[in-house]
Design a protein around this motif. Structure first.
Motif, PDB file in Angstrom:
ATOM      1  N   MET A   1      16.765  57.435  -4.864  1.00 58.22           N
ATOM      2  CA  MET A   1      16.198  57.557  -3.552  1.00 58.22           C
ATOM      3  C   MET A   1      15.833  56.172  -3.011  1.00 58.22           C
ATOM      4  SD  MET A   1      13.101  59.983  -2.314  1.00 58.22           S
ATOM      5  CE  MET A   1      11.741  59.129  -2.999  1.00 58.22           C
ATOM      6  N   LEU A   2      15.411  55.280  -3.876  1.00 64.73           N
ATOM      7  CA  LEU A   2      15.045  53.949  -3.407  1.00 64.73           C
ATOM      8  C   LEU A   2      16.226  53.179  -2.845  1.00 64.73           C
ATOM      9  CD1 LEU A   2      12.596  52.737  -6.169  1.00 64.73           C
ATOM     10  CD2 LEU A   2      12.055  53.483  -3.866  1.00 64.73           C
ATOM     11  N   GLN A   3      17.404  53.568  -3.253  1.00 68.35           N
ATOM     12  CA  GLN A   3      18.571  52.851  -2.786  1.00 68.35           C
ATOM     13  C   GLN A   3      19.259  53.530  -1.608  1.00 68.35           C
ATOM     14  OE1 GLN A   3      20.970  52.331  -6.268  1.00 68.35           O
ATOM     15  NE2 GLN A   3      19.615  50.813  -7.124  1.00 68.35           N
ATOM     16  N   THR A   4      18.694  54.605  -1.113  1.00 67.00           N
ATOM     17  CA  THR A   4      19.331  55.319  -0.010  1.00 67.00           C
ATOM     18  C   THR A   4      19.260  54.511   1.276  1.00 67.00           C
ATOM     19  OG1 THR A   4      19.508  57.394   1.193  1.00 67.00           O
ATOM     20  CG2 THR A   4      17.295  56.627   0.729  1.00 67.00           C
ATOM     21  N   GLN A   5      20.303  54.641   2.048  1.00 72.75           N
ATOM     22  CA  GLN A   5      20.329  54.012   3.359  1.00 72.75           C
ATOM     23  C   GLN A   5      20.482  55.071   4.442  1.00 72.75           C
ATOM     24  OE1 GLN A   5      23.120  50.784   3.516  1.00 72.75           O
ATOM     25  NE2 GLN A   5      22.306  49.859   1.683  1.00 72.75           N
ATOM     26  N   LYS A   6      20.289  56.326   4.073  1.00 71.67           N
ATOM     27  CA  LYS A   6      20.414  57.417   5.034  1.00 71.67           C
ATOM     28  C   LYS A   6      19.194  57.411   5.941  1.00 71.67           C
ATOM     29  CE  LYS A   6      23.329  60.467   2.358  1.00 71.67           C
ATOM     30  NZ  LYS A   6      23.505  61.811   1.817  1.00 71.67           N
ATOM     31  N   GLU A   7      19.439  57.062   7.177  1.00 72.81           N
ATOM     32  CA  GLU A   7      18.356  56.952   8.155  1.00 72.81           C
ATOM     33  C   GLU A   7      17.596  58.266   8.313  1.00 72.81           C
ATOM     34  OE1 GLU A   7      17.300  54.267   9.955  1.00 72.81           O
ATOM     35  OE2 GLU A   7      18.677  52.967   8.890  1.00 72.81           O
ATOM     36  N   SER A   8      18.317  59.393   8.302  1.00 77.98           N
ATOM     37  CA  SER A   8      17.666  60.679   8.536  1.00 77.98           C
ATOM     38  C   SER A   8      16.685  61.011   7.413  1.00 77.98           C
ATOM     39  CB  SER A   8      18.692  61.794   8.676  1.00 77.98           C
ATOM     40  OG  SER A   8      19.464  61.928   7.487  1.00 77.98           O
ATOM     41  N   LEU A   9      17.062  60.741   6.177  1.00 78.34           N
ATOM     42  CA  LEU A   9      16.182  61.016   5.048  1.00 78.34           C
ATOM     43  C   LEU A   9      14.966  60.102   5.088  1.00 78.34           C
ATOM     44  CD1 LEU A   9      15.460  62.422   2.436  1.00 78.34           C
ATOM     45  CD2 LEU A   9      16.965  60.828   1.232  1.00 78.34           C
ATOM     46  N   LEU A  10      15.186  58.841   5.358  1.00 76.17           N
ATOM     47  CA  LEU A  10      14.071  57.897   5.430  1.00 76.17           C
ATOM     48  C   LEU A  10      13.112  58.252   6.563  1.00 76.17           C
ATOM     49  CD1 LEU A  10      16.034  54.592   4.779  1.00 76.17           C
ATOM     50  CD2 LEU A  10      14.557  55.824   3.178  1.00 76.17           C
ATOM     51  N   ALA A  11      13.657  58.675   7.695  1.00 78.73           N
ATOM     52  CA  ALA A  11      12.812  59.051   8.834  1.00 78.73           C
ATOM     53  C   ALA A  11      11.967  60.275   8.502  1.00 78.73           C
ATOM     54  CB  ALA A  11      13.676  59.314  10.063  1.00 78.73           C
ATOM     55  N   LYS A  12      12.566  61.259   7.819  1.00 79.80           N
ATOM     56  CA  LYS A  12      11.810  62.453   7.452  1.00 79.80           C
ATOM     57  C   LYS A  12      10.711  62.123   6.448  1.00 79.80           C
ATOM     58  CE  LYS A  12      15.231  65.991   8.417  1.00 79.80           C
ATOM     59  NZ  LYS A  12      16.021  67.098   7.902  1.00 79.80           N
ATOM     60  N   LEU A  13      11.018  61.287   5.484  1.00 73.90           N
ATOM     61  CA  LEU A  13       9.995  60.895   4.515  1.00 73.90           C
ATOM     62  C   LEU A  13       8.839  60.164   5.195  1.00 73.90           C
ATOM     63  CD1 LEU A  13      12.163  59.730   1.499  1.00 73.90           C
ATOM     64  CD2 LEU A  13      10.638  61.709   1.585  1.00 73.90           C
ATOM     65  N   GLY A  46      15.112  55.487 -16.603  1.00 73.91           N
ATOM     66  CA  GLY A  46      14.974  54.041 -16.442  1.00 73.91           C
ATOM     67  C   GLY A  46      16.018  53.431 -15.536  1.00 73.91           C
ATOM     68  N   GLU A  47      16.726  54.258 -14.802  1.00 76.12           N
ATOM     69  CA  GLU A  47      17.777  53.795 -13.903  1.00 76.12           C
ATOM     70  C   GLU A  47      17.207  53.595 -12.501  1.00 76.12           C
ATOM     71  OE1 GLU A  47      20.660  56.926 -14.184  1.00 76.12           O
ATOM     72  OE2 GLU A  47      21.188  56.418 -16.246  1.00 76.12           O
ATOM     73  N   TYR A  48      16.518  52.506 -12.321  1.00 76.82           N
ATOM     74  CA  TYR A  48      15.900  52.222 -11.024  1.00 76.82           C
ATOM     75  C   TYR A  48      15.747  50.720 -10.854  1.00 76.82           C
ATOM     76  CZ  TYR A  48      11.731  51.641 -13.881  1.00 76.82           C
ATOM     77  OH  TYR A  48      10.839  51.233 -14.848  1.00 76.82           O
ATOM     78  N   VAL A  49      15.405  50.319  -9.653  1.00 72.56           N
ATOM     79  CA  VAL A  49      15.093  48.922  -9.388  1.00 72.56           C
ATOM     80  C   VAL A  49      13.610  48.832  -9.042  1.00 72.56           C
ATOM     81  CG1 VAL A  49      17.421  48.290  -8.618  1.00 72.56           C
ATOM     82  CG2 VAL A  49      15.768  49.111  -6.957  1.00 72.56           C
ATOM     83  N   THR A  50      13.026  47.702  -9.328  1.00 74.29           N
ATOM     84  CA  THR A  50      11.599  47.525  -9.065  1.00 74.29           C
ATOM     85  C   THR A  50      11.350  47.371  -7.566  1.00 74.29           C
ATOM     86  OG1 THR A  50      11.704  45.114  -9.227  1.00 74.29           O
ATOM     87  CG2 THR A  50      11.306  46.350 -11.277  1.00 74.29           C
ATOM     88  N   SER A  51      10.125  47.600  -7.173  1.00 78.56           N
ATOM     89  CA  SER A  51       9.776  47.432  -5.757  1.00 78.56           C
ATOM     90  C   SER A  51       9.961  45.978  -5.334  1.00 78.56           C
ATOM     91  CB  SER A  51       8.346  47.900  -5.500  1.00 78.56           C
ATOM     92  OG  SER A  51       7.437  47.170  -6.280  1.00 78.56           O
ATOM     93  N   GLU A  52       9.743  45.036  -6.260  1.00 82.63           N
ATOM     94  CA  GLU A  52       9.933  43.618  -5.948  1.00 82.63           C
ATOM     95  C   GLU A  52      11.390  43.338  -5.586  1.00 82.63           C
ATOM     96  OE1 GLU A  52       8.371  44.648  -8.815  1.00 82.63           O
ATOM     97  OE2 GLU A  52       6.310  44.139  -8.268  1.00 82.63           O
TER      98      GLU A  52
END
Length: 62
Positions: A1-13, A46-52
């Protein structure tokens, strides 16, 4: 989810967090729910990227 670029999903969140809705899950489509579930499974493995790392990527755009 952190790597999503879907504008609609980000706007809803964003809307969910701004409005403080209690039942935000039901406001999402099945597809969006599946994306979140997938993201949570990836994070558990553990498959994620840090917030930094994410913030460094955004810094390049500004």
């Amino acid at each position: 989810m952190l790597q999503t670029q879907k504008e609609s999903l980000l706007a809803k969140l964003k809307k969910v967090f701004e409005e403080g809705q209690i039942d935000w899950w039901s406001e999402m489509t099945k597809g969006e729910q599946e994306e979140i579930k997938t993201g949570l499974k990836q994070a558990d493995k553990g498959e994620y990227v840090t917030s930094e790392t994410v913030m460094k990527r955004f810094d390049r755009w500004h």
